[in-house]
Design a protein around this motif. Structure first.
Motif, PDB file in Angstrom:
ATOM      1  N   GLU A 188       5.555   5.023   4.941  1.00 36.18           N
ATOM      2  CA  GLU A 188       6.022   4.878   6.318  1.00 36.18           C
ATOM      3  C   GLU A 188       7.456   4.356   6.368  1.00 36.18           C
ATOM      4  O   GLU A 188       8.291   4.867   7.121  1.00 36.18           O
ATOM      5  CB  GLU A 188       5.086   3.930   7.075  1.00 36.18           C
ATOM      6  CG  GLU A 188       5.442   3.752   8.542  1.00 36.18           C
ATOM      7  CD  GLU A 188       4.498   2.795   9.253  1.00 36.18           C
ATOM      8  OE1 GLU A 188       4.843   2.338  10.365  1.00 36.18           O
ATOM      9  OE2 GLU A 188       3.413   2.505   8.697  1.00 36.18           O
ATOM     10  N   SER A 225       0.840  -1.202   0.000  1.00 35.23           N
ATOM     11  CA  SER A 225       0.000   0.000   0.000  1.00 35.23           C
ATOM     12  C   SER A 225       0.871   1.247   0.000  1.00 35.23           C
ATOM     13  O   SER A 225       2.037   1.216   0.415  1.00 35.23           O
ATOM     14  CB  SER A 225      -0.923   0.010   1.216  1.00 35.23           C
ATOM     15  OG  SER A 225      -0.159   0.127   2.410  1.00 35.23           O
ATOM     16  N   ASP A 226       0.300   2.360  -0.455  1.00 38.10           N
ATOM     17  CA  ASP A 226       1.032   3.631  -0.437  1.00 38.10           C
ATOM     18  C   ASP A 226       1.441   3.998   0.989  1.00 38.10           C
ATOM     19  O   ASP A 226       2.524   4.554   1.219  1.00 38.10           O
ATOM     20  CB  ASP A 226       0.172   4.746  -1.029  1.00 38.10           C
ATOM     21  CG  ASP A 226      -0.054   4.559  -2.531  1.00 38.10           C
ATOM     22  OD1 ASP A 226       0.655   3.727  -3.127  1.00 38.10           O
ATOM     23  OD2 ASP A 226      -0.924   5.249  -3.091  1.00 38.10           O
ATOM     24  N   GLU A 227       0.578   3.680   1.944  1.00 36.19           N
ATOM     25  CA  GLU A 227       0.881   4.006   3.341  1.00 36.19           C
ATOM     26  C   GLU A 227       2.090   3.221   3.847  1.00 36.19           C
ATOM     27  O   GLU A 227       2.954   3.765   4.537  1.00 36.19           O
ATOM     28  CB  GLU A 227      -0.332   3.712   4.240  1.00 36.19           C
ATOM     29  CG  GLU A 227      -1.540   4.615   3.997  1.00 36.19           C
ATOM     30  CD  GLU A 227      -2.295   4.264   2.726  1.00 36.19           C
ATOM     31  OE1 GLU A 227      -2.082   3.140   2.185  1.00 36.19           O
ATOM     32  OE2 GLU A 227      -3.074   5.104   2.261  1.00 36.19           O
TER      33      GLU A 227
END
Length: 329
Positions: free
Chosen positions: A173, A167-169
């Motif tokens: 992170e 995911s982009d998250e």
């Protein structure tokens, strides 16, 4: 090399490779299952499939590290099937390692075959028998991008885990942690650009961050797009908007800028057009019928380019089709 040469001493991909299952991000369910194997010390043959840069190799090596501790290298061998894809690698390297007893009182050894979908059919058939014959003292972990290229007898012998794109998250992170550890300043736009160009591939994200950090003190959006040969999303939007508005000459000029000035390949452009089309469809700027026709044409142009057609002519033909479709809206 020394830092005075302008090059960091370490490649960050290797420096920040996960060393435990806790460090593998974005694959929580798979990590949970692998941890249960480690606790029970009962590991089946495994098949990891999924796109590149999502943690397949990292998960396999991390599991082995937790199984054997400091002595993990004595009971583990990693082979890249894309380097040696014939039957000889199975008959000799794999079989010779599989038939020897585990070291240090371990219950079994682990053979990790990376990019196993590159193995020929004959090699996979030989591997099937080896997996069966030495299953009491050896476990196999196979990694591939396309599980459909692995023969059914091998798939049926393995627990299959399908890794998804990160995911982009998760990518953002991890990039923030690496940037902080390396003392690299990254702007908010720069971080967004890293996530955009990575497309769920952690290796590509780390490479982009390291390369950009060597160019300038502060990693910006402009630097990321420049070093990764990627057009800004707004440039692709402008290109499509001009074509759909019937401004073919303007759209052609924008395409020339991407191909000739920025140096993008036709494949780069078609991939970004496809990504932007998904955004246009989600925003209701296009009717469902028009969207379907345009996506069909994008696929056709991509196939033609893959078969060797002239990139510039094909992309201009695509823009012409967009212009015709836009006039019918």
């Amino acid at each position: 090399m020394k830092e005075g040469c302008g090059i960091k001493e370490e490649i960050w991909i290797e420096k920040y490779r996960p060393v435990s299952l806790e460090d593998v991000v974005g694959q929580e369910e798979i990590v949970k299952r692998l941890k249960s194997y480690v606790r029970s010390r009962n590991v089946p043959h495994l098949l990891f499939s999924g796109p590149p840069g999502v943690g397949k190799t990292a998960a396999a090596i991390s599991m082995v590290r937790e199984l054997y501790g400091q002595e993990w290298r004595g009971n583990f061998i990693e082979l890249n099937a894309s380097d040696e894809r014939g039957i000889d690698v199975v008959r000799h390297k794999v079989k010779d390692f599989a038939r020897t007893a585990p070291l240090g009182g371990a219950e079994f050894k682990v053979i990790f075959l990376d990019e196993a979908d590159a193995l020929t059919s004959d090699a996979q058939s030989a591997l099937r028998r080896t997996m069966e014959r030495y299953s009491s003292i050896c476990r196999f972990v196979l990694s591939c991008n396309y599980s459909s290229k692995i023969i059914e007898p091998i798939q049926s012998r393995c627990a299959v885990y399908r890794f998804r794109s990160l995911s982009d998250e998760a990518v953002g992170e991890r990039m923030k942690k690496i940037a902080e550890a390396e003392g690299v300043e990254v702007t908010e736009g720069g971080m967004g650009a890293i996530v955009y160009v990575a497309r769920g591939d952690m290796r590509k994200a780390i490479n982009a961050l390291q390369a950009a950090s060597l160019m300038e003190g502060t990693v910006t959006e402009e630097t990321i797009y420049q070093i990764t040969a990627t057009a800004r999303p707004e440039e692709i939007r402008e290109l499509l908007a001009a074509a759909l508005a019937g401004k073919f000459t303007q759209a052609r000029s924008l395409l020339d800028d991407l191909l000739l000035v920025q140096g993008l390949s036709g494949e780069d452009v078609i991939i970004q057009i496809h990504r932007q089309m998904m955004s246009l469809m989600d925003s209701d700027d296009l009717s469902a019928t028009t969207s379907v026709r345009l996506m069909d044409r994008i696929g056709e142009i991509d196939f033609r380019m893959t078969e060797g057609a002239n990139e510039r002519i094909q992309l201009e033909a695509l823009l012409a089709y967009f212009a015709l479709a836009g006039s019918e809206r």
